[in-house]
Design an enzyme around this catalytic site. Structure first.
Site, short mmCIF file in Angstrom:
data_model
loop_
_atom_site.label_atom_id
_atom_site.label_comp_id
_atom_site.label_asym_id
_atom_site.label_seq_id
_atom_site.Cartn_x
_atom_site.Cartn_y
_atom_site.Cartn_z
N GLY A 169 0.83 -1.20 0.00
CA GLY A 169 0.00 0.00 0.00
C GLY A 169 0.85 1.25 0.00
N GLY A 170 0.54 2.16 0.90
CA GLY A 170 1.24 3.44 0.96
C GLY A 170 2.72 3.31 1.19
N GLY A 404 24.22 4.29 -33.04
CA GLY A 404 23.76 5.26 -32.04
C GLY A 404 24.32 4.96 -30.67
N ALA A 405 24.60 3.69 -30.42
CA ALA A 405 25.12 3.32 -29.10
C ALA A 405 26.51 3.92 -28.87
CB ALA A 405 25.15 1.80 -28.95
C1 HXC Z 1 -3.34 -1.90 11.39
C2 HXC Z 1 -2.22 -3.87 11.02
C3 HXC Z 1 -2.08 -3.56 9.66
C4 HXC Z 1 -2.61 -2.31 9.20
C5 HXC Z 1 -1.16 -5.46 10.00
N1 HXC Z 1 -1.65 -5.07 11.18
N2 HXC Z 1 -1.42 -4.57 9.05
N3 HXC Z 1 -2.84 -3.04 11.87
N4 HXC Z 1 -3.21 -1.53 10.10
N5 HXC Z 1 -2.47 -1.94 7.94
C6 HXC Z 1 -1.56 -5.76 12.46
C7 HXC Z 1 -2.39 -7.02 12.53
O1 HXC Z 1 -3.69 -6.69 12.98
C8 HXC Z 1 -1.63 -7.83 13.56
O2 HXC Z 1 -1.93 -7.34 14.86
C9 HXC Z 1 -0.19 -7.47 13.30
O3 HXC Z 1 -0.23 -6.24 12.59
C10 HXC Z 1 0.51 -8.49 12.45
O4 HXC Z 1 -0.27 -8.75 11.30
P1 HXC Z 1 -0.56 -10.23 10.78
O5 HXC Z 1 -1.62 -10.12 9.74
O6 HXC Z 1 -0.80 -11.15 11.94
O7 HXC Z 1 0.84 -10.60 10.15
P2 HXC Z 1 1.16 -11.46 8.85
O8 HXC Z 1 0.32 -12.71 8.85
O9 HXC Z 1 2.62 -11.61 8.81
O10 HXC Z 1 0.67 -10.58 7.60
C11 HXC Z 1 1.31 -9.33 7.32
C12 HXC Z 1 0.50 -8.57 6.26
C13 HXC Z 1 -1.00 -8.47 6.74
C14 HXC Z 1 0.62 -9.28 4.92
C15 HXC Z 1 1.13 -7.19 6.13
O11 HXC Z 1 -1.03 -7.99 8.08
C16 HXC Z 1 -1.80 -7.54 5.89
O12 HXC Z 1 -2.28 -7.91 4.78
N6 HXC Z 1 -2.10 -6.35 6.41
C17 HXC Z 1 -2.94 -5.38 5.75
C18 HXC Z 1 -2.25 -4.79 4.56
C19 HXC Z 1 -3.06 -3.69 3.96
O13 HXC Z 1 -4.05 -3.94 3.24
N7 HXC Z 1 -2.72 -2.45 4.35
C20 HXC Z 1 -3.45 -1.27 3.94
C21 HXC Z 1 -2.89 -0.86 2.63
S1 HXC Z 1 -3.71 0.47 1.97
P3 HXC Z 1 -1.79 -8.21 16.16
O14 HXC Z 1 -2.37 -7.38 17.23
O15 HXC Z 1 -2.54 -9.48 15.92
O16 HXC Z 1 -0.33 -8.45 16.35
C22 HXC Z 1 -2.62 1.69 2.07
C23 HXC Z 1 -3.11 2.92 1.39
C24 HXC Z 1 -2.16 4.06 1.53
O17 HXC Z 1 -1.57 1.59 2.59
C25 HXC Z 1 -2.04 4.81 0.24
C26 HXC Z 1 -1.20 6.03 0.41
C27 HXC Z 1 -0.73 6.49 -0.90
#
Ligand code: HXC
Length: 510
Positions: A169-170, A404-405
């Protein structure tokens, strides 16, 4: 007083504990170090000065007011690498997956601002789930604040990103705007949207590795400048890279004491070029033999490998080597090689690092795939980058410099300062066979005549002297003296002054 100090220590300990022992254990089980362990390896012993370890997020939605960890998922501060100051931030995956809140973003912005103001490189270690989902627009705004600072710092201080876990994501766009992205094999992923979103939107089923793994980005997409085996190797190598770089665009790169004579001959170079011009040889051997102590730091070794880009030192001073690699696709210039080398040339020019270019190039790669992929615009990037560069430019044509290179590869006509050729150089519009097929098409049915014409063309053009007679080559040098001659040339260019006409900025073909 004792009580106050104890309280401070307790608060510090809470911040250092991050997301807790169990989550740190999980981090280790995945083969990853924690944010603080990473910084310990990256920075000189006891040099880390941490900022903002008590910062907490200010989100009150979804029960977040009860879920606060001091530091808020990113460790920031300053330290030294071999005595030279750098700024750092390291995402702490144990705290809400290293996700970015507004407070987390503000911590990063603070060190970005300090790095820019104080003229020191900034290194970001990424391990994050992207925007803090509970925060909404505050997180999005936080990202944009980071991006804006990346852009303002571009070309002023070196910016390095190391992807050491998920980065989605971001989190992808800040690294994308830095100078170098490195990844760690098997544990790091870099993508705009993960496999689940991909499945929902396009119905495509992919693994994390296929979608954004280190191998994909360092070999196929070219998003990453390199891959390391594990966290430890990555951090040690970043220390090495920093040693080659200046701290900002107003400073010279550090001069490193060495034990390598400037006038060292390399006799093996005299017999390196094969008799048959269609046979390859390893250009990396040339670079290793010419550079101080054979020490190189290659950028993008696995992408566009038909061109080599590497930092090295000559006479203790950093140079950027750009070299066609005859071992891969005969060293041809294609889309990937052009983009790769153009970006490297621009980095060197921005940071006052002289360019040493070794040329053995049969031309641009022909074909529909290249043309439809935009070879014209991509090839022009390299041409543009060399032409605008004002740093010292020393060029050595070892063998082919066709078409050209020839122009593109830091030729005299693009303000090459010192242009050398080995006696084996062939500077021509194209190779003899292709040339004869075109200009003597009427004689195509007569093999004897064609052989004679080919020989004539080779005799006339398969040498460096036509170009040397016109002054396009400053000297034809014996290969074994290459190191001595290049160092000599760089010494004469030490005080080179050259600037381009005033402009707001150029319009490089993106
Ligand atoms: C809040 C988050 C989080 C998020 C993970 N966690 N991502 N909390 N916001 N974006 C937390 C989980 O709840 C969990 O909390 C801990 O982090 C570990 O995550 P897991 O899922 O257990 O770990 P893992 O299985 O290793 O998976 C990692 C991961 C997955 C692949 C990154 O967490 C994931 O898909 N997260 C979401 C990714 C996502 O969609 N992000 C938003 C993108 S949009 P606990 O308490 O259980 O430890 C974006 C837009 C911005 O970024 C654009 C700006 C230009």
């Amino acid at each position: 007083m004792n009580q106050v100090i104890k309280e401070l220590e307790a608060r510090r300990a809470a911040a250092r504990a991050g997301g807790g022992a169990a989550r740190m254990e999980r981090q280790h089980a995945k083969g990853k170090l924690t944010a603080r362990e990473r910084l310990e390896l990256l920075l000189d012993e006891n040099s880390f000065e941490e900022y903002d370890m008590f910062v907490e997020h200010r989100c009150a939605d979804f029960g977040m007011e009860a879920n606060k960890v001091p530091g808020d998922g990113v460790v920031t501060g300053t330290g030294t690498i071999n005595g030279r100051m750098v700024y750092v931030f390291a995402k702490d995956f144990t705290v809400m997956g290293g996700s970015l809140s507004l407070a987390h973003a503000q911590k990063i912005c603070k060190v970005q601002d300090m790095a820019l103001k104080n003229g020191a490189p900034i290194i970001g270690l990424f391990d994050s789930g992207g925007a803090r989902i509970q925060e909404g627009v505050d997180a999005l705004g936080g990202y944009a604040e980071v991006f804006q600072r990346n852009v303002l710092a571009s070309g002023v201080i070196p910016q390095i990103s190391v992807i050491m876990g998920p980065c989605a994501g971001g989190d992808v766009y800040s690294p994308a705007m830095t100078d170098f992205i490195f990844m760690v094999r098997d544990t790091s992923y870099l993508y705009v949207t993960g496999p689940d979103v991909v499945k929902t939107v396009t119905n495509e089923v992919v693994t994390h590795e296929q979608l954004g793994g280190a191998a994909m980005h360092s070999k196929v997409s070219g998003v990453a400048e390199g891959t390391f085996e594990n966290d430890f190797e990555a951090l040690v190598q970043i220390r090495r890279l920093i040693d080659f770089l200046p701290t900002n665009n107003r400073e010279k790169p550090p001069v490193r004491p060495h034990f390598d004579h400037a006038d060292r001959d390399e006799n093996a170079l005299d017999s390196l070029i094969p008799e048959n011009p269609n046979m390859p040889y390893d250009m990396k051997e040339v670079l290793h033999r010419v550079a101080d102590e054979g020490d190189l730091f290659e950028i993008m070794p696995d992408f566009g490998a038909n061109i080599i880009t590497a930092f090295g030192r000559m006479d203790g001073k950093t140079v950027g080597f750009v070299a066609n690699q005859p071992m891969i696709l005969a060293g041809v210039l294609d889309i990937d090689a052009s983009k790769k080398a153009a970006r490297f040339v621009r980095f060197c020019d921005a940071f006052d690092i002289p360019l040493v270019t070794f040329v053995d190039v049969p031309g641009f790669l022909p074909g529909t795939k290249q043309e439809s992929g935009g070879l014209i615009k991509h090839g022009a990037k390299l041409l543009f980058a060399y032409a605008e560069a004002t740093v010292p430019k020393v060029t050595i044509i070892t063998r082919k410099a066709y078409g050209g290179a020839y122009d593109v590869m830091a030729s005299k006509h693009l303000r090459g300062d010192i242009n050398y050729a080995w006696p084996t150089a062939e500077i021509a519009v194209m190779g003899a066979k292709g040339a004869v097929e075109i200009i003597f098409r009427a004689e195509a049915g007569d093999p004897e005549k064609i052989t004679q014409r080919t020989q004539e063309y080779e005799d006339n053009f398969a040498n460096p002297f036509v170009a040397a007679r016109r002054g396009y080559i400053d000297d034809v040098i014996i290969p074994h003296a290459t190191r001595k001659r290049v160092i000599g040339a760089l010494r004469t260019l030490k005080n080179k002054q050259l600037s381009n006409p005033w402009k707001k900025h150029d319009n490089i073909p993106l």
